[in-house]
Write a protein that holds these residues in place. Structure first.
Motif, PDB file in Angstrom:
ATOM      1  N   LYS A 154       0.844  -1.195   0.000  1.00  0.00           N
ATOM      2  CA  LYS A 154       0.000   0.000   0.000  1.00  0.00           C
ATOM      3  C   LYS A 154       0.876   1.242   0.000  1.00  0.00           C
ATOM      4  N   ARG A 155       0.489   2.214  -0.776  1.00  0.00           N
ATOM      5  CA  ARG A 155       1.188   3.486  -0.781  1.00  0.00           C
ATOM      6  C   ARG A 155       0.328   4.504  -0.055  1.00  0.00           C
ATOM      7  N   GLY A 156       0.936   5.484   0.526  1.00  0.00           N
ATOM      8  CA  GLY A 156       0.189   6.546   1.155  1.00  0.00           C
ATOM      9  C   GLY A 156      -0.551   7.334   0.095  1.00  0.00           C
ATOM     10  N   LYS A 157      -1.831   7.346   0.162  1.00  0.00           N
ATOM     11  CA  LYS A 157      -2.612   8.028  -0.855  1.00  0.00           C
ATOM     12  C   LYS A 157      -3.084   9.367  -0.303  1.00  0.00           C
ATOM     13  N   LYS A 158      -2.641  10.400  -0.965  1.00  0.00           N
ATOM     14  CA  LYS A 158      -2.989  11.751  -0.568  1.00  0.00           C
ATOM     15  C   LYS A 158      -4.087  12.234  -1.510  1.00  0.00           C
ATOM     16  N   PRO A 159      -5.138  12.825  -0.991  1.00  0.00           N
ATOM     17  CA  PRO A 159      -6.171  13.356  -1.889  1.00  0.00           C
ATOM     18  C   PRO A 159      -5.610  14.436  -2.808  1.00  0.00           C
ATOM     19  N   ILE A 160      -6.238  14.597  -3.973  1.00  0.00           N
ATOM     20  CA  ILE A 160      -5.745  15.551  -4.969  1.00  0.00           C
ATOM     21  C   ILE A 160      -5.708  16.971  -4.411  1.00  0.00           C
ATOM     22  N   TYR A 161      -6.720  17.325  -3.642  1.00  0.00           N
ATOM     23  CA  TYR A 161      -6.770  18.704  -3.145  1.00  0.00           C
ATOM     24  C   TYR A 161      -5.711  18.984  -2.079  1.00  0.00           C
ATOM     25  N   GLN A 162      -5.067  17.949  -1.546  1.00  0.00           N
ATOM     26  CA  GLN A 162      -4.011  18.181  -0.559  1.00  0.00           C
ATOM     27  C   GLN A 162      -2.610  18.110  -1.170  1.00  0.00           C
ATOM     28  N   ASP A 163      -2.521  17.725  -2.430  1.00  0.00           N
ATOM     29  CA  ASP A 163      -1.229  17.679  -3.117  1.00  0.00           C
ATOM     30  C   ASP A 163      -1.135  18.919  -4.005  1.00  0.00           C
ATOM     31  N   PRO A 164      -0.421  19.960  -3.581  1.00  0.00           N
ATOM     32  CA  PRO A 164      -0.463  21.238  -4.313  1.00  0.00           C
ATOM     33  C   PRO A 164       0.077  21.154  -5.736  1.00  0.00           C
ATOM     34  N   LEU A 186       0.086  18.542  -7.887  1.00  0.00           N
ATOM     35  CA  LEU A 186      -0.878  17.867  -8.748  1.00  0.00           C
ATOM     36  C   LEU A 186      -2.118  18.722  -8.958  1.00  0.00           C
ATOM     37  N   TYR A 187      -2.551  19.393  -7.921  1.00  0.00           N
ATOM     38  CA  TYR A 187      -3.720  20.273  -8.021  1.00  0.00           C
ATOM     39  C   TYR A 187      -3.457  21.400  -9.019  1.00  0.00           C
ATOM     40  N   MET A 188      -2.284  22.030  -8.936  1.00  0.00           N
ATOM     41  CA  MET A 188      -1.952  23.110  -9.866  1.00  0.00           C
ATOM     42  C   MET A 188      -1.844  22.583 -11.299  1.00  0.00           C
ATOM     43  N   LEU A 189      -1.297  21.390 -11.480  1.00  0.00           N
ATOM     44  CA  LEU A 189      -1.207  20.798 -12.803  1.00  0.00           C
ATOM     45  C   LEU A 189      -2.594  20.582 -13.393  1.00  0.00           C
ATOM     46  N   LEU A 190      -3.504  20.061 -12.609  1.00  0.00           N
ATOM     47  CA  LEU A 190      -4.870  19.834 -13.094  1.00  0.00           C
ATOM     48  C   LEU A 190      -5.580  21.151 -13.397  1.00  0.00           C
ATOM     49  N   VAL A 191      -5.353  22.166 -12.579  1.00  0.00           N
ATOM     50  CA  VAL A 191      -5.958  23.479 -12.832  1.00  0.00           C
ATOM     51  C   VAL A 191      -5.420  24.059 -14.131  1.00  0.00           C
ATOM     52  N   LEU A 192      -4.108  23.964 -14.355  1.00  0.00           N
ATOM     53  CA  LEU A 192      -3.521  24.486 -15.591  1.00  0.00           C
ATOM     54  C   LEU A 192      -4.042  23.744 -16.819  1.00  0.00           C
ATOM     55  N   GLY A 203      -6.903  22.268 -17.055  1.00  0.00           N
ATOM     56  CA  GLY A 203      -8.286  22.704 -17.211  1.00  0.00           C
ATOM     57  C   GLY A 203      -8.390  24.060 -17.867  1.00  0.00           C
ATOM     58  N   ILE A 204      -7.554  25.006 -17.465  1.00  0.00           N
ATOM     59  CA  ILE A 204      -7.569  26.353 -18.060  1.00  0.00           C
ATOM     60  C   ILE A 204      -7.178  26.294 -19.525  1.00  0.00           C
ATOM     61  N   ILE A 205      -6.153  25.504 -19.846  1.00  0.00           N
ATOM     62  CA  ILE A 205      -5.712  25.374 -21.239  1.00  0.00           C
ATOM     63  C   ILE A 205      -6.822  24.771 -22.089  1.00  0.00           C
ATOM     64  N   LEU A 206      -7.475  23.719 -21.600  1.00  0.00           N
ATOM     65  CA  LEU A 206      -8.582  23.116 -22.345  1.00  0.00           C
ATOM     66  C   LEU A 206      -9.739  24.097 -22.512  1.00  0.00           C
ATOM     67  N   LEU A 207     -10.037  24.882 -21.494  1.00  0.00           N
ATOM     68  CA  LEU A 207     -11.117  25.875 -21.560  1.00  0.00           C
ATOM     69  C   LEU A 207     -10.799  26.936 -22.621  1.00  0.00           C
ATOM     70  N   ILE A 208      -9.571  27.392 -22.638  1.00  0.00           N
ATOM     71  CA  ILE A 208      -9.157  28.394 -23.632  1.00  0.00           C
ATOM     72  C   ILE A 208      -9.240  27.812 -25.050  1.00  0.00           C
ATOM     73  N   ILE A 209      -8.806  26.579 -25.228  1.00  0.00           N
ATOM     74  CA  ILE A 209      -8.862  25.961 -26.549  1.00  0.00           C
ATOM     75  C   ILE A 209     -10.292  25.817 -27.035  1.00  0.00           C
ATOM     76  N   PHE A 210     -11.206  25.384 -26.193  1.00  0.00           N
ATOM     77  CA  PHE A 210     -12.584  25.175 -26.622  1.00  0.00           C
ATOM     78  C   PHE A 210     -13.372  26.478 -26.771  1.00  0.00           C
ATOM     79  N   LEU A 211     -13.010  27.515 -26.052  1.00  0.00           N
ATOM     80  CA  LEU A 211     -13.725  28.790 -26.159  1.00  0.00           C
ATOM     81  C   LEU A 211     -13.122  29.702 -27.223  1.00  0.00           C
TER      82      LEU A 211
END
Length: 68
Positions: free
Chosen positions: A38-48, A50-56, A58-66
């Motif tokens: 078992k590995r220590g599993k940290k939620p996404i919102y507590q891993d800064p 990974l969270y910033m990567l997902l936000v970026l 998301g923003i890039i995909l939003l800009i591309i589609f809009l």
């Protein structure tokens, strides 16, 4: 073609006393197993990072589609 040889020696494969004692302690054996599998599993919102990567992403995909 490979050649295989069969060893017909009847060698006794008995565990040593140390191995027996080590495996009799089930709580330690279970703890070692859990630590290895078992590995220590940290939620996404507590891993800064990974969270910033997902936000970026998301923003890039939003800009591309809009951009239409």
């Amino acid at each position: 073609m490979r050649k295989f040889s069969i060893h017909k020696e009847n060698k006794e494969l008995e565990p040593s006393e140390e191995q027996i004692r080590r495996h009799k302690d089930f709580s330690r054996l279970h703890h070692d197993y859990e630590r290895l599998t078992k590995r220590g599993k940290k939620p996404i919102y507590q891993d800064p990072k990974l969270y910033m990567l997902l936000v970026l992403i998301g923003i890039i995909l939003l800009i591309i589609f809009l951009e239409d």
